[in-house]
Design a protein around this motif. Structure first.
Motif, mmCIF file in Angstrom:
data_model
loop_
_atom_site.group_PDB
_atom_site.id
_atom_site.type_symbol
_atom_site.label_atom_id
_atom_site.label_comp_id
_atom_site.label_asym_id
_atom_site.label_seq_id
_atom_site.Cartn_x
_atom_site.Cartn_y
_atom_site.Cartn_z
ATOM 1 N N VAL A 27 0.830 -1.205 0.000
ATOM 2 C CA VAL A 27 0.000 0.000 0.000
ATOM 3 C C VAL A 27 0.864 1.254 0.000
ATOM 4 O O VAL A 27 0.711 2.140 -0.835
ATOM 5 N N PHE A 28 1.796 1.318 0.951
ATOM 6 C CA PHE A 28 2.500 2.579 1.153
ATOM 7 C C PHE A 28 3.625 2.807 0.175
ATOM 8 O O PHE A 28 4.024 3.937 -0.065
ATOM 9 N N VAL A 29 4.191 1.725 -0.388
ATOM 10 C CA VAL A 29 5.302 1.923 -1.300
ATOM 11 C C VAL A 29 4.871 1.663 -2.739
ATOM 12 O O VAL A 29 5.119 2.461 -3.628
ATOM 13 N N GLN A 30 4.164 0.548 -2.959
ATOM 14 C CA GLN A 30 3.767 0.240 -4.334
ATOM 15 C C GLN A 30 2.432 0.892 -4.704
ATOM 16 O O GLN A 30 2.069 0.933 -5.864
ATOM 17 N N VAL A 31 1.712 1.373 -3.685
ATOM 18 C CA VAL A 31 0.407 2.011 -3.894
ATOM 19 C C VAL A 31 -0.495 1.124 -4.758
ATOM 20 O O VAL A 31 -1.038 1.538 -5.765
ATOM 21 N N LEU A 32 -0.606 -0.148 -4.319
ATOM 22 C CA LEU A 32 -1.479 -1.103 -5.009
ATOM 23 C C LEU A 32 -2.721 -1.359 -4.159
ATOM 24 O O LEU A 32 -2.728 -1.108 -2.952
ATOM 25 N N VAL A 55 3.046 10.932 6.067
ATOM 26 C CA VAL A 55 3.814 10.684 7.280
ATOM 27 C C VAL A 55 4.843 9.584 7.041
ATOM 28 O O VAL A 55 6.024 9.716 7.388
ATOM 29 N N LEU A 56 4.413 8.477 6.380
ATOM 30 C CA LEU A 56 5.339 7.365 6.191
ATOM 31 C C LEU A 56 6.486 7.742 5.257
ATOM 32 O O LEU A 56 7.632 7.360 5.483
ATOM 33 N N ASN A 57 6.183 8.524 4.203
ATOM 34 C CA ASN A 57 7.255 8.946 3.307
ATOM 35 C C ASN A 57 8.237 9.850 4.016
ATOM 36 O O ASN A 57 9.441 9.794 3.763
ATOM 37 N N TRP A 58 7.697 10.680 4.919
ATOM 38 C CA TRP A 58 8.562 11.569 5.683
ATOM 39 C C TRP A 58 9.514 10.762 6.553
ATOM 40 O O TRP A 58 10.726 10.983 6.570
ATOM 41 N N VAL A 59 8.939 9.751 7.271
ATOM 42 C CA VAL A 59 9.775 8.894 8.119
ATOM 43 C C VAL A 59 10.840 8.212 7.266
ATOM 44 O O VAL A 59 12.025 8.186 7.606
ATOM 45 N N ARG A 60 10.405 7.695 6.114
ATOM 46 C CA ARG A 60 11.327 6.973 5.235
ATOM 47 C C ARG A 60 12.461 7.885 4.751
ATOM 48 O O ARG A 60 13.629 7.514 4.780
ATOM 49 N N SER A 61 12.091 9.118 4.338
ATOM 50 C CA SER A 61 13.136 9.977 3.795
ATOM 51 C C SER A 61 14.093 10.413 4.888
ATOM 52 O O SER A 61 15.285 10.579 4.654
ATOM 53 N N ARG A 62 13.585 10.571 6.105
ATOM 54 C CA ARG A 62 14.481 10.918 7.222
ATOM 55 C C ARG A 62 15.475 9.806 7.482
ATOM 56 O O ARG A 62 16.653 10.040 7.718
ATOM 57 N N ARG A 63 14.949 8.555 7.413
ATOM 58 C CA ARG A 63 15.834 7.414 7.634
ATOM 59 C C ARG A 63 16.927 7.364 6.577
ATOM 60 O O ARG A 63 18.112 7.177 6.885
ATOM 61 N N THR A 64 16.518 7.533 5.313
ATOM 62 C CA THR A 64 17.491 7.491 4.231
ATOM 63 C C THR A 64 18.532 8.582 4.430
ATOM 64 O O THR A 64 19.735 8.358 4.319
ATOM 65 N N GLN A 65 18.038 9.786 4.771
ATOM 66 C CA GLN A 65 18.924 10.921 4.977
ATOM 67 C C GLN A 65 19.947 10.605 6.060
ATOM 68 O O GLN A 65 21.132 10.832 5.902
ATOM 69 N N ARG A 66 19.433 10.023 7.140
ATOM 70 C CA ARG A 66 20.303 9.741 8.272
ATOM 71 C C ARG A 66 21.384 8.740 7.884
ATOM 72 O O ARG A 66 22.555 8.913 8.198
ATOM 73 N N SER A 67 20.974 7.680 7.145
ATOM 74 C CA SER A 67 21.979 6.674 6.795
ATOM 75 C C SER A 67 22.985 7.258 5.790
ATOM 76 O O SER A 67 24.167 6.923 5.826
ATOM 77 N N GLU A 68 22.509 8.174 4.919
ATOM 78 C CA GLU A 68 23.453 8.810 3.996
ATOM 79 C C GLU A 68 24.452 9.679 4.752
ATOM 80 O O GLU A 68 25.647 9.667 4.463
ATOM 81 N N ASP A 69 23.919 10.415 5.733
ATOM 82 C CA ASP A 69 24.802 11.246 6.554
ATOM 83 C C ASP A 69 25.869 10.389 7.225
ATOM 84 O O ASP A 69 27.035 10.753 7.294
#
Lengths: 338, 219
Positions: free
Chosen positions: B24-29, B195-209
């Protein structure tokens, strides 16, 4: 004596600055709203101020919270959230529970503006998005009207204002019908002087035609709004309602149709929002005519007594298309394709 | 592959559907049931479990038949398998929870047309052994059911002031009618995705940092 040496300015355009900034433009509209706020508190007392404050607080607090983490920094000082909150508050019924007004302000800014990317990015008028959300969420409270108490009841607060958050107002308020409601459901006309001065039930800012016109003239003289849109809305609405009146005398006369409900308020303060209306002059005419016709269409044939809100929101959706069609054609080139 | 490696692989397939590749949240199926039946927690939960069961059984069946199904008619074969299990679930729900069955209405037969289910057969079950296919189906079905339940709970709390029919805010709760109507479905789903995309992008950002910081110890 010092001679003024010639200065060579080496910087890219724009070199001419008009001094018109976002806060200045917003402040102009706020000034135009001041007579309406005073009028609303004259007719509806302290309740009007409380509802306005709650709606504005909802908008401002939401804007503040969402710009905490934003890269572009705090965006409160451009006053747009304050203005949205005030505009929303003026379209709410005086007896609305304050927590609902707050929710509406938050929905205006959150759903109407910020999720699209902030000021200038939203396709729909934020204040009207908030109002549409409230009308969808709380249909009863949003259509319960109070007769104006006048200066005698200035310090009185309508009891339903004070309902606890998430709770219904427990006290049954004395409700009254708006001019449009009277016309639609009881076939009863309100005299024009009452419509002009605001001696009717209705949303806080929509009752007094004269005060709205005052604000509108100020904004048009300051060139803060595109007068074409306002004129087009009022013109098409009066022509269309005139035709309907000729066809069936039960429909209100054009002048009554113009001054009842939120048509005037919407035409001056909502439809002219520079973000969500076309910038081209021809586009402004098309946009305004569309709003006027749709509003009267919804009033006459729809289920709601007033249709200006949905008319503006619907035409907001067509703004990009209108702008594309009415783009000036560069000399020697063909028409732009859709 | 060692036994341990197989287990780890199955575990990965199971977990990916719950979060990283959530249907649902990633594939939006599967947006149709997602928006249509999420107006109360019990409806959403029933629908989620029904879809989970259909997906799991179909994946098991398709995966075990994967060498027998001719390539040219594979889609029709998947649909027949899925439709069979949907019919079973339809009757089971009718027998167990007739009220909810009535409210879900046409959306139970419509599980056949859920693109997530057909998608998992084509993309995964038809190419992998039974164990992995089961793990994948359980993960995807679970992710779908969780998302549906979350949305249904949120809409019921605001729209009716209750959860599973238990009143939360007292008798004078003012229902947010819009939350039970289709616009409320779109608004809540949009907010949830936000909200979920925000959490996801924060996580990605953090791991990139983190990677940058490790790459430049001088910083």
């Amino acid at each position: 004596m010092k001679s003024k040496g010639a200065r060579l300015i080496l910087q890219p355009a724009p070199l001419l600055r008009s001094g018109l900034t976002t806060p200045a433009a917003m402040r102009d509209v706020v000034y135009a709203l001041v007579p309406l706020v005073i009028g609303a508190s004259w007719w509806f007392g302290l309740s009007a101020l409380l509802v306005l404050l709650a709606a504005t607080a909802g908008a401002v607090i939401t804007e503040w919270i969402f710009s905490l983490g934003a890269a572009r920094g705090q965006s409160l000082q451009d006053l747009s959230a304050t203005l949205t909150g005030m505009l929303l508050g003026l379209t709410l019924p005086p007896g609305l529970p304050l927590w609902m007004a707050f929710v509406g302000g938050a929905a205006s800014i959150g759903l109407g503006k910020l999720i699209w990317g902030g000021l200038g990015q939203n396709p729909f008028n934020p204040a009207l998005v908030g109002r549409a959300f409230l009308l969808g969420a709380f249909p009863t409270a949003m259509t319960t009207w109070q007769a104006p108490s006048g200066p005698a009841g200035f310090l009185g607060i309508i009891p339903s204002n004070l309902a606890l958050p998430l709770q219904q107002p427990t006290v049954d308020a004395l409700s009254s019908a708006t001019p449009l409601g009277l016309m639609k459901f009881q076939n009863q006309e309100t005299p024009l002087p009452d419509l002009m001065l605001g001696h009717t039930a209705g949303c806080l800012g929509e009752t007094s035609g004269l005060l709205i016109l005052l604000g509108g003239v100020y904004l048009a003289l300051r060139r803060s709004i595109d007068w074409r849109i306002t004129v087009a809305v009022l013109f098409s609405a009066s022509v269309f309602s005139g035709l309907l009146h000729l066809f069936d005398a039960d429909n209100p006369q054009p002048i009554v149709a113009l001054f009842s409900g939120g048509l005037l308020f919407g035409a001056i303060f909502m439809a002219t929002d520079p973000v969500t209306s076309p910038v081209t002059p021809r586009g402004a005419w098309i946009f305004g005519i569309g709003i006027g016709v749709l509003a009267i269409l919804i009033r006459t044939f729809g289920g709601y007594p007033e249709g200006i809100m949905y008319a503006i929101l619907l035409m907001n959706a067509t703004t990009p298309l209108i702008e594309r069609v009415t783009q000036p054609r560069p000399f020697g080139r063909g028409r732009p394709t859709l | 592959m060692s036994r341990d490696g197989q287990n780890r692989r199955a575990y990965q397939e199971l977990v990916k559907g719950l979060w990283r590749e959530n249907p649902v949240f990633v594939q939006v199926l599967g947006m149709c049931p997602m928006l249509a039946v999420s107006n109360s927690a019990i409806n959403a939960l029933t629908m989620g479990l029904a879809t989970f069961t259909v997906l799991l059984s179909s994946s098991l069946m398709v995966s075990s038949l994967r060498n027998l199904i001719p390539r040219q008619v594979r889609i029709s074969c998947y649909i027949i398998v899925i439709a069979t299990f949907v019919t079973v679930i339809d009757f089971v729900l009718l027998a167990l929870v007739p009220d909810v069955h009535k409210e879900l209405g046409a959306f139970i037969p419509l599980i056949v047309a859920n693109c997530m289910i057909l998608g998992r057969q084509e993309a995964f079950a038809a190419k992998h052994p039974v164990g992995l296919a089961a793990a994948d189906a359980a993960g995807m079905g679970g992710g779908f059911a969780l998302a549906l339940f979350g949305l249904g709970g949120f809409r019921e709390v605001l729209g009716s002031g209750s959860l599973f029919g238990v009143s939360l805010f007292g008798a004078h709760f003012e229902p947010w009618v819009i939350m039970l109507l289709p616009p409320g479905g779109f608004i809540s789903l949009g907010l949830l995705l936000l909200v979920l995309n925000w959490v996801r992008s924060r996580r990605t950002q953090r791991s990139e940092d983190l990677v940058t910081a490790q790459g430049n110890p001088s910083r």
